[in-house]
Scaffold this motif. Structure first.
Motif, PDB file in Angstrom:
ATOM      1  N   LEU A 108       0.843  -1.207   0.000  1.00 23.27           N
ATOM      2  CA  LEU A 108       0.000   0.000   0.000  1.00 23.27           C
ATOM      3  C   LEU A 108       0.871   1.247   0.000  1.00 23.27           C
ATOM      4  O   LEU A 108       0.606   2.199  -0.742  1.00 23.27           O
ATOM      5  N   SER A 109       1.906   1.243   0.795  1.00 24.22           N
ATOM      6  CA  SER A 109       2.805   2.388   0.862  1.00 24.22           C
ATOM      7  C   SER A 109       3.405   2.693  -0.515  1.00 24.22           C
ATOM      8  O   SER A 109       3.391   3.836  -0.981  1.00 24.22           O
ATOM      9  N   TYR A 110       3.900   1.661  -1.169  1.00 19.59           N
ATOM     10  CA  TYR A 110       4.502   1.812  -2.495  1.00 19.59           C
ATOM     11  C   TYR A 110       3.486   2.423  -3.475  1.00 19.59           C
ATOM     12  O   TYR A 110       3.798   3.357  -4.211  1.00 19.59           O
ATOM     13  N   ARG A 111       2.289   1.886  -3.461  1.00 19.45           N
ATOM     14  CA  ARG A 111       1.253   2.361  -4.393  1.00 19.45           C
ATOM     15  C   ARG A 111       0.854   3.813  -4.115  1.00 19.45           C
ATOM     16  O   ARG A 111       0.591   4.580  -5.040  1.00 19.45           O
ATOM     17  N   LEU A 112       0.810   4.171  -2.840  1.00 16.98           N
ATOM     18  CA  LEU A 112       0.460   5.555  -2.500  1.00 16.98           C
ATOM     19  C   LEU A 112       1.568   6.531  -2.859  1.00 16.98           C
ATOM     20  O   LEU A 112       1.310   7.635  -3.343  1.00 16.98           O
ATOM     21  N   TYR A 113       2.819   6.130  -2.639  1.00 22.07           N
ATOM     22  CA  TYR A 113       3.936   6.981  -3.079  1.00 22.07           C
ATOM     23  C   TYR A 113       3.896   7.150  -4.602  1.00 22.07           C
ATOM     24  O   TYR A 113       4.140   8.238  -5.123  1.00 22.07           O
ATOM     25  N   LYS A 114       3.572   6.068  -5.288  1.00 18.65           N
ATOM     26  CA  LYS A 114       3.494   6.124  -6.752  1.00 18.65           C
ATOM     27  C   LYS A 114       2.364   7.054  -7.204  1.00 18.65           C
ATOM     28  O   LYS A 114       2.533   7.844  -8.145  1.00 18.65           O
ATOM     29  N   ALA A 115       1.224   6.979  -6.528  1.00 12.30           N
ATOM     30  CA  ALA A 115       0.097   7.876  -6.851  1.00 12.30           C
ATOM     31  C   ALA A 115       0.476   9.331  -6.578  1.00 12.30           C
ATOM     32  O   ALA A 115       0.126  10.224  -7.357  1.00 12.30           O
ATOM     33  N   ALA A 116       1.182   9.561  -5.491  1.00 15.99           N
ATOM     34  CA  ALA A 116       1.620  10.920  -5.169  1.00 15.99           C
ATOM     35  C   ALA A 116       2.561  11.437  -6.254  1.00 15.99           C
ATOM     36  O   ALA A 116       2.448  12.580  -6.696  1.00 15.99           O
ATOM     37  N   GLN A 117       3.460  10.585  -6.689  1.00 13.84           N
ATOM     38  CA  GLN A 117       4.429  10.969  -7.717  1.00 13.84           C
ATOM     39  C   GLN A 117       3.736  11.242  -9.053  1.00 13.84           C
ATOM     40  O   GLN A 117       4.073  12.195  -9.752  1.00 13.84           O
ATOM     41  N   LYS A 118       2.765  10.418  -9.379  1.00 12.73           N
ATOM     42  CA  LYS A 118       2.091  10.503 -10.683  1.00 12.73           C
ATOM     43  C   LYS A 118       1.440  11.862 -10.910  1.00 12.73           C
ATOM     44  O   LYS A 118       1.473  12.394 -12.015  1.00 12.73           O
ATOM     45  N   ASN A 119       0.870  12.428  -9.878  1.00 15.26           N
ATOM     46  CA  ASN A 119       0.143  13.684 -10.032  1.00 15.26           C
ATOM     47  C   ASN A 119       0.957  14.913  -9.645  1.00 15.26           C
ATOM     48  O   ASN A 119       0.456  16.023  -9.678  1.00 15.26           O
ATOM     49  N   ALA A 120       2.208  14.716  -9.290  1.00 16.58           N
ATOM     50  CA  ALA A 120       3.050  15.825  -8.840  1.00 16.58           C
ATOM     51  C   ALA A 120       3.630  16.602 -10.018  1.00 16.58           C
ATOM     52  O   ALA A 120       3.822  16.057 -11.108  1.00 16.58           O
ATOM     53  N   ASN A 136       6.200  19.181  -9.042  1.00 16.88           N
ATOM     54  CA  ASN A 136       7.473  19.650  -8.510  1.00 16.88           C
ATOM     55  C   ASN A 136       8.537  18.565  -8.700  1.00 16.88           C
ATOM     56  O   ASN A 136       8.397  17.458  -8.180  1.00 16.88           O
ATOM     57  N   PRO A 137       9.621  18.888  -9.413  1.00 18.95           N
ATOM     58  CA  PRO A 137      10.658  17.877  -9.680  1.00 18.95           C
ATOM     59  C   PRO A 137      11.285  17.299  -8.405  1.00 18.95           C
ATOM     60  O   PRO A 137      11.582  16.103  -8.360  1.00 18.95           O
ATOM     61  N   ASN A 177      11.710  12.753  -4.610  1.00 19.75           N
ATOM     62  CA  ASN A 177      11.513  12.226  -3.251  1.00 19.75           C
ATOM     63  C   ASN A 177      10.589  11.014  -3.253  1.00 19.75           C
ATOM     64  O   ASN A 177      10.828  10.041  -2.536  1.00 19.75           O
ATOM     65  N   MET A 178       9.544  11.066  -4.070  1.00 17.87           N
ATOM     66  CA  MET A 178       8.618   9.933  -4.135  1.00 17.87           C
ATOM     67  C   MET A 178       9.324   8.717  -4.728  1.00 17.87           C
ATOM     68  O   MET A 178       9.113   7.588  -4.276  1.00 17.87           O
ATOM     69  N   ALA A 179      10.178   8.944  -5.723  1.00 12.20           N
ATOM     70  CA  ALA A 179      10.936   7.833  -6.309  1.00 12.20           C
ATOM     71  C   ALA A 179      11.864   7.216  -5.255  1.00 12.20           C
ATOM     72  O   ALA A 179      11.956   5.981  -5.155  1.00 12.20           O
ATOM     73  N   ALA A 180      12.511   8.046  -4.472  1.00 15.38           N
ATOM     74  CA  ALA A 180      13.392   7.537  -3.409  1.00 15.38           C
ATOM     75  C   ALA A 180      12.574   6.787  -2.352  1.00 15.38           C
ATOM     76  O   ALA A 180      13.009   5.731  -1.866  1.00 15.38           O
ATOM     77  N   ASN A 181      11.403   7.287  -2.027  1.00 10.12           N
ATOM     78  CA  ASN A 181      10.536   6.610  -1.055  1.00 10.12           C
ATOM     79  C   ASN A 181      10.086   5.248  -1.577  1.00 10.12           C
ATOM     80  O   ASN A 181      10.090   4.261  -0.838  1.00 10.12           O
ATOM     81  N   MET A 182       9.716   5.201  -2.858  1.00  9.12           N
ATOM     82  CA  MET A 182       9.298   3.918  -3.442  1.00  9.12           C
ATOM     83  C   MET A 182      10.453   2.909  -3.425  1.00  9.12           C
ATOM     84  O   MET A 182      10.253   1.739  -3.112  1.00  9.12           O
ATOM     85  N   LYS A 183      11.645   3.374  -3.738  1.00 14.79           N
ATOM     86  CA  LYS A 183      12.815   2.495  -3.736  1.00 14.79           C
ATOM     87  C   LYS A 183      13.072   1.958  -2.323  1.00 14.79           C
ATOM     88  O   LYS A 183      13.319   0.760  -2.147  1.00 14.79           O
TER      89      LYS A 183
END
Length: 173
Positions: free
Chosen positions: A130-142, A144-145, A150-156
């Motif tokens: 769930l965490s991975y998917r939510l970080y990915k959703a946050a990244q998808k609509n962002a 700000n580079p 940061n979302m990519a680092a969180n997913m990793k």
């Protein structure tokens, strides 16, 4: 009693003092504003931020954030700052309820930031998929580079915490 526009200008001054690192000066100005206008929501938000981030007085921060949302229900910063505080102090169920309430009541909610906070909660609770998917959703609509990075680092990071079975579930769902 001075006009509200004077205190709005004082608020802008306090905001600038915070940006310059003069937290004590900002706190003093904000308290002066609230002495005259106790329903000035943005001043409550900024005082909440000071109590949370600079003084670690979470009870006072919560008090001011709640007043900020009550007196200025369309000011989005109060909702997000309150979310950060709840997550940081480990009150996850309250944070989830608050976020759900925010999605329903606040027109201009920052879904990227809220999804990131929901992801952080899921990560703390050990729900890495769930965490991975939510970080990915946050990244998808962002937009700000830095936020996207940061979302990519969180997913990793979350991906590396997953068991082999969780990684397989993630790939096949």
């Amino acid at each position: 009693m001075e006009s509200l526009s004077f205190y709005e200008n004082q608020f802008i001054k306090a905001d600038g003092l915070i940006s310059e690192g003069d937290t004590a000066g900002a706190k003093e100005v904000l308290e002066e504003i609230l002495a005259q206008y106790p329903d000035f929501g943005k001043a409550h938000n900024h005082l909440g931020w000071i109590h949370y981030n600079k003084l670690s007085n979470y009870d006072k921060a919560i008090y001011h954030y709640k007043l900020a949302m009550k007196f200025d229900p369309k000011y989005p910063a109060s909702y997000l700052n309150y979310t950060y505080l709840l997550v940081d102090i480990g009150r996850y169920s309250e944070a989830k309820e608050h976020i759900a309430h925010t999605f329903v009541t606040l027109e201009n909610a920052d879904y990227c930031s809220y999804n990131s906070e929901l992801a952080r909660i899921a990560e703390y609770e050990g729900d890495y998929i769930l965490s991975y998917r939510l970080y990915k959703a946050a990244q998808k609509n962002a937009l700000n580079p830095n936020f996207i990075d940061n979302m990519a680092a969180n997913m990793k990071r979350v991906y590396h915490k997953m068991s082999i079975f969780e990684k397989l579930k993630l790939k096949f769902k």
